[in-house]
Enzyme design. Structure first.
Site, PDB file in Angstrom:
ATOM      1  N   LYS A 134      18.060  33.922  54.416  1.00  0.00           N
ATOM      2  CA  LYS A 134      18.336  34.807  55.450  1.00  0.00           C
ATOM      3  C   LYS A 134      18.670  34.032  56.631  1.00  0.00           C
ATOM      4  O   LYS A 134      19.913  34.440  57.232  1.00  0.00           O
ATOM      5  CB  LYS A 134      17.165  35.487  56.129  1.00  0.00           C
ATOM      6  CG  LYS A 134      16.782  36.620  54.947  1.00  0.00           C
ATOM      7  CD  LYS A 134      16.187  37.964  55.229  1.00  0.00           C
ATOM      8  CE  LYS A 134      14.582  37.724  55.553  1.00  0.00           C
ATOM      9  NZ  LYS A 134      13.944  39.002  55.864  1.00  0.00           N
ATOM     10  N   GLU A 204       8.784  35.847  57.816  1.00  0.00           N
ATOM     11  CA  GLU A 204       9.962  35.100  58.098  1.00  0.00           C
ATOM     12  C   GLU A 204      10.576  36.030  59.463  1.00  0.00           C
ATOM     13  O   GLU A 204      11.048  35.587  60.430  1.00  0.00           O
ATOM     14  CB  GLU A 204      10.898  35.022  57.123  1.00  0.00           C
ATOM     15  CG  GLU A 204      10.613  33.743  56.281  1.00  0.00           C
ATOM     16  CD  GLU A 204      11.407  33.809  55.143  1.00  0.00           C
ATOM     17  OE1 GLU A 204      12.736  34.099  55.088  1.00  0.00           O
ATOM     18  OE2 GLU A 204      10.858  33.443  53.805  1.00  0.00           O
ATOM     19  N   HIS A 208      11.333  35.469  64.054  1.00  0.00           N
ATOM     20  CA  HIS A 208      12.679  35.919  64.753  1.00  0.00           C
ATOM     21  C   HIS A 208      12.209  36.559  66.111  1.00  0.00           C
ATOM     22  O   HIS A 208      12.871  36.668  67.061  1.00  0.00           O
ATOM     23  CB  HIS A 208      13.420  36.958  64.010  1.00  0.00           C
ATOM     24  CG  HIS A 208      14.286  36.289  62.859  1.00  0.00           C
ATOM     25  ND1 HIS A 208      15.196  35.574  63.022  1.00  0.00           N
ATOM     26  CD2 HIS A 208      14.124  36.357  61.525  1.00  0.00           C
ATOM     27  CE1 HIS A 208      15.772  35.251  61.937  1.00  0.00           C
ATOM     28  NE2 HIS A 208      15.080  35.567  61.052  1.00  0.00           N
TER      29      HIS A 208
HETATM   30  P1  NAD Z   1       5.972  36.879  48.860  1.00  0.00           P
HETATM   31  O1  NAD Z   1       5.304  36.306  49.890  1.00  0.00           O
HETATM   32  O2  NAD Z   1       5.740  38.189  48.528  1.00  0.00           O
HETATM   33  O3  NAD Z   1       6.147  35.847  47.563  1.00  0.00           O
HETATM   34  C1  NAD Z   1       6.647  34.575  47.583  1.00  0.00           C
HETATM   35  C2  NAD Z   1       6.455  34.199  46.147  1.00  0.00           C
HETATM   36  O4  NAD Z   1       6.528  32.683  46.097  1.00  0.00           O
HETATM   37  C3  NAD Z   1       4.742  34.082  45.716  1.00  0.00           C
HETATM   38  O5  NAD Z   1       4.618  34.734  44.415  1.00  0.00           O
HETATM   39  C4  NAD Z   1       4.425  32.750  46.018  1.00  0.00           C
HETATM   40  O6  NAD Z   1       3.197  32.254  44.849  1.00  0.00           O
HETATM   41  C5  NAD Z   1       5.767  31.863  45.463  1.00  0.00           C
HETATM   42  N1  NAD Z   1       5.721  30.442  46.133  1.00  0.00           N
HETATM   43  C6  NAD Z   1       5.343  30.222  47.198  1.00  0.00           C
HETATM   44  N2  NAD Z   1       5.505  28.645  47.344  1.00  0.00           N
HETATM   45  C7  NAD Z   1       5.913  28.343  46.007  1.00  0.00           C
HETATM   46  C8  NAD Z   1       6.245  26.940  45.401  1.00  0.00           C
HETATM   47  N3  NAD Z   1       5.976  26.001  46.147  1.00  0.00           N
HETATM   48  N4  NAD Z   1       6.522  27.024  44.204  1.00  0.00           N
HETATM   49  C9  NAD Z   1       6.548  28.301  43.299  1.00  0.00           C
HETATM   50  N5  NAD Z   1       6.409  29.455  43.888  1.00  0.00           N
HETATM   51  C10 NAD Z   1       6.029  29.717  45.263  1.00  0.00           C
HETATM   52  O7  NAD Z   1       8.049  36.596  49.423  1.00  0.00           O
HETATM   53  P2  NAD Z   1       8.546  37.961  49.466  1.00  0.00           P
HETATM   54  O8  NAD Z   1       8.294  38.928  50.588  1.00  0.00           O
HETATM   55  O9  NAD Z   1       9.029  38.726  48.301  1.00  0.00           O
HETATM   56  O10 NAD Z   1      10.082  37.194  49.899  1.00  0.00           O
HETATM   57  C11 NAD Z   1      11.076  36.182  49.259  1.00  0.00           C
HETATM   58  C12 NAD Z   1      12.067  35.865  49.876  1.00  0.00           C
HETATM   59  O11 NAD Z   1      12.969  36.661  50.159  1.00  0.00           O
HETATM   60  C13 NAD Z   1      11.865  35.486  51.415  1.00  0.00           C
HETATM   61  O12 NAD Z   1      12.581  33.938  51.728  1.00  0.00           O
HETATM   62  C14 NAD Z   1      12.478  36.518  52.384  1.00  0.00           C
HETATM   63  O13 NAD Z   1      12.994  35.999  53.343  1.00  0.00           O
HETATM   64  C15 NAD Z   1      13.624  36.659  51.269  1.00  0.00           C
HETATM   65  N6  NAD Z   1      14.251  38.251  51.648  1.00  0.00           N
HETATM   66  C16 NAD Z   1      15.658  38.280  51.538  1.00  0.00           C
HETATM   67  C17 NAD Z   1      16.052  39.654  52.023  1.00  0.00           C
HETATM   68  C18 NAD Z   1      17.607  39.534  51.898  1.00  0.00           C
HETATM   69  O14 NAD Z   1      18.067  40.875  52.543  1.00  0.00           O
HETATM   70  N7  NAD Z   1      18.323  38.705  52.025  1.00  0.00           N
HETATM   71  C19 NAD Z   1      15.417  40.548  52.372  1.00  0.00           C
HETATM   72  C20 NAD Z   1      13.937  40.549  51.886  1.00  0.00           C
HETATM   73  C21 NAD Z   1      13.558  39.168  51.707  1.00  0.00           C
END
Ligand code: NAD
Length: 341
Positions: A134, A204, A208
């Site tokens: 993002k 995240e 902001h």
């Molecule tokens: P979450 O917290 O629900 O899950 C994160 C996952 O990553 C967990 O399974 C965790 O175990 C794993 N993880 C953490 N560190 C790790 C490592 N070192 N190695 C392997 N796995 C690891 O996350 P989420 O809410 O699903 O969000 C994921 C990403 O998606 C975020 O960065 C968020 O900003 C992004 N996102 C983007 C948009 C968009 O529109 N562009 C929208 C929503 C979320």
């Protein structure tokens, strides 16, 4: 969350692209469910912080999710799972056949996904990577790695979620009516039943808010996040966010980054969207008229649907580029996503 699992999914098909999902939280699990009914892609690898699972003939989304939710890691999924504190490194060391990965990882700290990308380059892996990252500064770090990615034989699609992603691409398309683009205004509404389902997304977003940063949000305990959400009744209001839609539209030659704004409202206690997600693109036509195009997402579409769908659409587009020998880094504003069947 509906889980669709056709039996045929677990049968290998020569035409199917072999997909890995890194990060198995809210978006990673949704990504597995999005892939389950597809015939062109098959989930073969999944990793979280505590382990990974790999199956040559395909991983069932249902079992991956059950193991993750009940025991904390896909690494418990027998006989395919491995528990590891270096799950990505260990998965890559296995030299498994994976054509493309969706990086559904938290970008905490702000250089985490760029550092994972370096691991892929160092491992000598060739294929397609897609992220839903993002922040502008995070995308800029990845853009700076373009030459390295090209030399490594990796096609990297960045900023390919909802915003940045779907809405940035919509803005790039809407801009075509104008001789000059004056403003791109992205406003998102997100409703989730509980913040624990999307911890990284919520952290995240907190980063902001005025008085917070990525590092402050990353260091907050779950209890501190809950205390903050208690104070705001579960609502996060976000304005003038540092969002990569700006650098992506600038790089695509559509308008300067100062003309792009992103903000929104996240309700962490109600799956109903607090407002309709939209992008407004204002410009001047060749006749001198000032007008605004508005693209609004359906309120019934969840954040997960609007992130994971585009991510795989861009992964497919990236695979077609890769097959043509086109490597390096591309953003959601410069390539059309393909529809995954
Ligand atoms: P979450 O917290 O629900 O899950 C994160 C996952 O990553 C967990 O399974 C965790 O175990 C794993 N993880 C953490 N560190 C790790 C490592 N070192 N190695 C392997 N796995 C690891 O996350 P989420 O809410 O699903 O969000 C994921 C990403 O998606 C975020 O960065 C968020 O900003 C992004 N996102 C983007 C948009 C968009 O529109 N562009 C929208 C929503 C979320």
């Amino acid at each position: 969350m509906a889980i669709v699992l056709g039996k045929s999914k677990l049968t290998m098909n020569a035409k199917q692209a072999r997909i890995g999902v890194l990060g198995f939280g809210g978006l990673g699990q949704a990504a597995a469910c999005v892939l389950a009914p597809k015939s062109e892609m098959i989930l073969v690898a999944a990793a979280d912080k505590a382990g990974f699972a790999y199956a040559n003939d395909g991983l069932a989304a249902k079992e991956c999710i059950e193991n993750y939710q009940a025991r904390g890691s896909v690494g418990y999924f027998e006989p395919f799972g491995t528990l590891s504190n270096h799950s990505i490194e260990d998965l890559l060391d296995g030299n498994h056949q994976v054509d493309g990965y969706f990086l559904a990882l938290p970008n905490l700290p702000n250089d985490f996904i760029p550092s994972v990308t370096k691991q892929f380059i160092q491992a000598g892996w060739r294929g397609v990577l897609v992220d839903a990252i993002k922040r502008t500064t995070a995308v800029e770090q990845l853009l700076a790695m373009g030459e390295e990615l090209r030399a490594a034989g990796i096609t990297y699609m960045t900023g390919c979620g909802a915003t940045p992603g779907l809405l940035t691409a919509a803005a790039a398309l809407a801009a075509q009516s104008y001789a000059e683009v004056h403003q791109v205004e992205i406003t998102f509404g997100v409703g989730i039943a509980n913040w624990e389902a999307y911890r990284a997304t919520v952290r995240e977003d907190i980063g902001h808010m005025p008085g917070y940063s990525v590092d402050v949000a990353r260091a907050m305990t779950d209890a501190e996040v809950e205390a903050l959400l208690d104070k705001t009744n579960g609502i996060l209001k976000l304005e003038n966010m540092e969002h990569a839609d700006d650098v992506m539209l600038e790089l695509a030659g559509i308008c300067g980054r100062d003309r792009v704004t992103v903000g929104g409202i996240v309700d962490t206690r109600n799956p109903k969207k607090p407002l309709s997600t939209n992008v407004k693109v204002t410009g001047r036509t060749f006749e001198g008229k000032i007008s605004t195009h508005t693209f609004t997402l359906g309120d019934e579409t969840s954040m997960a649907a609007n992130v994971c769908g585009p991510a795989f659409g861009y992964l497919k587009a990236g695979m077609q580029l890769h097959q043509r020998g086109i490597h390096g880094i591309f953003t959601a504003a410069e390539v059309m996503p393909k529809f995954v069947k």
